[in-house]
Design an enzyme around this catalytic site. Structure first.
Site, PDB file in Angstrom:
ATOM      1  N   ASP A 152       0.835  -0.681  -0.124  1.00  0.00           N
ATOM      2  CA  ASP A 152      -0.219  -0.175   0.135  1.00  0.00           C
ATOM      3  C   ASP A 152       0.846   1.239  -0.145  1.00  0.00           C
ATOM      4  O   ASP A 152       1.655   0.872   0.274  1.00  0.00           O
ATOM      5  CB  ASP A 152      -0.884   0.308   1.362  1.00  0.00           C
ATOM      6  CG  ASP A 152      -0.117   0.631   2.348  1.00  0.00           C
ATOM      7  OD1 ASP A 152       0.481  -0.625   2.895  1.00  0.00           O
ATOM      8  OD2 ASP A 152      -0.302   0.927   3.364  1.00  0.00           O
ATOM      9  N   GLU A 219       0.214  -1.225   5.609  1.00  0.00           N
ATOM     10  CA  GLU A 219       1.250  -0.646   6.485  1.00  0.00           C
ATOM     11  C   GLU A 219       0.966   0.746   6.801  1.00  0.00           C
ATOM     12  O   GLU A 219       1.280   1.453   8.067  1.00  0.00           O
ATOM     13  CB  GLU A 219       2.815  -0.406   6.379  1.00  0.00           C
ATOM     14  CG  GLU A 219       3.766  -0.871   7.062  1.00  0.00           C
ATOM     15  CD  GLU A 219       4.469   0.805   7.366  1.00  0.00           C
ATOM     16  OE1 GLU A 219       5.058   1.889   8.151  1.00  0.00           O
ATOM     17  OE2 GLU A 219       4.187   1.743   5.917  1.00  0.00           O
TER      18      GLU A 219
END
Length: 552
Positions: A152, A219
């Site tokens: 991400d 994350e």
């Protein structure tokens, strides 16, 4: 006043040249002098794999222009998938915004068919990916190496797109630089570690030690959806201390400090805490206001918080102290300030005054040894002519390594309780209840995380890592050595979920990170292609060297 000392520092090879430093402190300990041979920041030997044939295969690949173009194209393609993670994402399977990660997985599978043939793929909570390349030696005898990355990226606001030199999701390569969201954080890292496994497989290498790659999906929003379940699955599989080494992003990479090239390996992270503060009071018509309404009281609390920052001190528990030791003995003598050098021994001896003085001398680095606090959200009032009944704020804190969640909470209670008393309001602390009262101040804590354990630098795993760095990465300053040093990650990575798996958790990015860490999280994020294309050499060599460390 301390005794006055004159300390004369001169070159042993040229006694005619010396400087006199006059100050009101103890003289510099010999072990903290430039070039000292005292065991301070001793460097691991340059480590080359025993399998020279495979090593040469990897080196030839990363130096080949055709290969370089291919890996740049792979990163560019991954950047073009806008795998943004948002603070308000709903559960996976219910919020359609998670579906972009299907494209990431599909892309990885398309580009790396060899890995799909030789490594086992596990899915965790749909979008967490674990690739396991089994070694020939049982994991009970040779603990696996675990490398982490995340799929991400931080979102790009539509109104900020025009500010980018190249569109954030074009993955534009201008012949020197690869531009785009995720190029540094963290898709360049992801491509590099999976590329290293792919190259090793194509070389014919057969690992003794199991190699694991794990790719989280969130994350940037705390890691609860992917990183946590990934860690839980691996813990169920390998148990406490079942992993040889965890390597993740999160370092400052290669940097020049004090005119010396350093490879900064983060061996710890600061802690984390969000504090919520609510102020409630009776409402009413704005034509008849109290002297201090909820917004006014909340403003007073915020001012008190900002006027009472946490003190900064440098202690030996902080890896930044170890970095300063490294700089004292390895950086050019005239480049390392005496105001820092002459305090190191006193800090080592636990002198509180020196701990505070050294932090003050390094004020530009204050948040490496001070708990930071940032008021990030504030809400209050619904109509201009109505007295607000509720005002609230959220404060984000990153805890110094020698602090704790309890210490921070105690500090906040000591600031807020007197304000409640001043205004005749009830006070509810983090762990105390207050009677039902329409006039109340309450504190709450969210996402509390203690500072990470400091990973050892005398462990075999760190020596393997350091020796690999010295073998594969070039210093930033010509004709200088590259000094590997412990360092501190002032934020948090997915490693916060992996503490039980191993004490050997290291965060290191094998490139020169500049311009605010290559502008990660902001406009014009980039990575220099010349450095990026060599990253697989570092990761593959690390795997080979870790394999050599398996007991025969």
């Amino acid at each position: 006043m301390a005794n006055r000392h004159l300390w004369i520092l001169g070159s042993l090879t040229n006694p005619a040249t010396f400087e006199i430093y006059q100050f009101f402190e103890s003289p510099v300990a010999p072990k903290y002098l430039f070039g000292a041979q005292s065991g301070v920041c001793e460097q691991a030997p340059i480590l080359s794999p025993s399998n020279t044939e495979v090593e040469q295969f990897i080196r030839d690949k990363v130096e080949d222009s055709k290969y370089q173009n291919e890996i740049i194209e792979k990163l560019s393609g991954l950047i073009q998938i806008p795998s943004e993670s948002y603070d308000d994402l709903g559960p996976i399977g219910q919020d359609d915004r998670w579906d972009i990660f299907y494209q990431v997985e599909k892309y990885i599978k398309k580009k790396y068919p060899t890995i799909l043939k030789l490594a086992k793929l596990d899915h965790v909570n749909t979008h967490g990916l674990i690739f396991t390349w089994e070694g020939s030696v049982p994991t009970s005898e040779a603990k696996p190496v675990l490398m982490l990355a995340h799929q991400d990226v931080v979102p790009v606001l539509a109104e900020n797109v025009p500010d980018w030199t190249h569109p954030p999701y074009d993955g534009h390569f201008d012949g020197k630089t690869i531009w785009g969201r995720g190029s540094t954080d963290d898709k360049g890292y992801l491509i590099s570690i999976i590329e290293s496994m792919d190259l090793l497989m194509k070389s014919g290498f057969k690992p003794k030690r199991t190699i694991i790659l794990a790719f989280g999906c969130d994350e940037e929003i705390s890691g609860q959806n992917c990183a946590r379940p990934i860690s839980e699955l691996l813990h169920d599989r390998y148990g406490d201390e079942g992993i040889y080494m965890v390597l993740d992003e999160g370092s400052f990479g290669l940097q020049t400090q004090f005119d010396q090239s350093f490879a900064m390996v983060s061996v710890a992270e600061k802690g984390y805490l969000d504090v919520g503060i609510n102020v409630t009071s009776p409402g009413g018509h704005a034509s008849n206001p109290p002297d201090h309404n909820a917004i006014g009281v909340l403003s007073e609390i915020i001012m008190s918080i900002e006027n009472h920052p946490f003190p900064g001190k440098v202690t030996t528990k902080n890896p930044i102290f170890n970095f300063l030791e490294c700089a004292a003995v390895h950086a050019p003598e005239r480049s390392f300030p005496m105001k820092i050098r002459n305090k190191l021994e006193r800090v080592e001896n636990g002198e509180s005054a020196a701990q505070l003085q050294l932090a003050k001398a390094l004020d530009e680095m204050r948040y490496f040894f001070r708990t930071s606090q940032s008021v990030g959200k504030i809400n209050g009032g619904v109509k201009i002519n109505a007295i607000p009944e509720l005002a609230s704020t959220m404060v984000n804190l990153r805890l110094a390594v020698d602090s704790s969640v309890a210490e921070v909470q105690k500090h906040y209670e000591s600031l807020v309780r007197p304000i409640a008393r001043k205004h005749g309001m009830s006070f509810q602390g983090f762990y105390t209840e207050a009677p039902e009262d329409r006039r109340k101040i309450s504190l709450s804590a969210f996402d509390a995380l203690e500072p990470a354990p400091v990973s050892p630098v005398d462990a075999e795993a760190f020596q393997v890592l350091a020796g690999t760095i010295r073998n594969t990465l070039k210093p930033l300053i010509k004709d200088q050595s590259l000094i590997v040093t412990p360092y501190l990650m002032p934020a948090n990575t997915d490693t916060k979920f992996f503490w039980k798996l191993t004490s050997n958790i290291y965060r290191f990015t094998p490139v020169n990170l500049e311009h605010n860490l290559n502008r990660a999280h902001t406009t014009d994020e980039f990575i220099v292609a010349e450095e990026f294309v060599r990253e697989p050499l570092f990761f593959a060599t690390l795997i080979l060297n870790a394999d050599d460390a398996v007991p025969i």
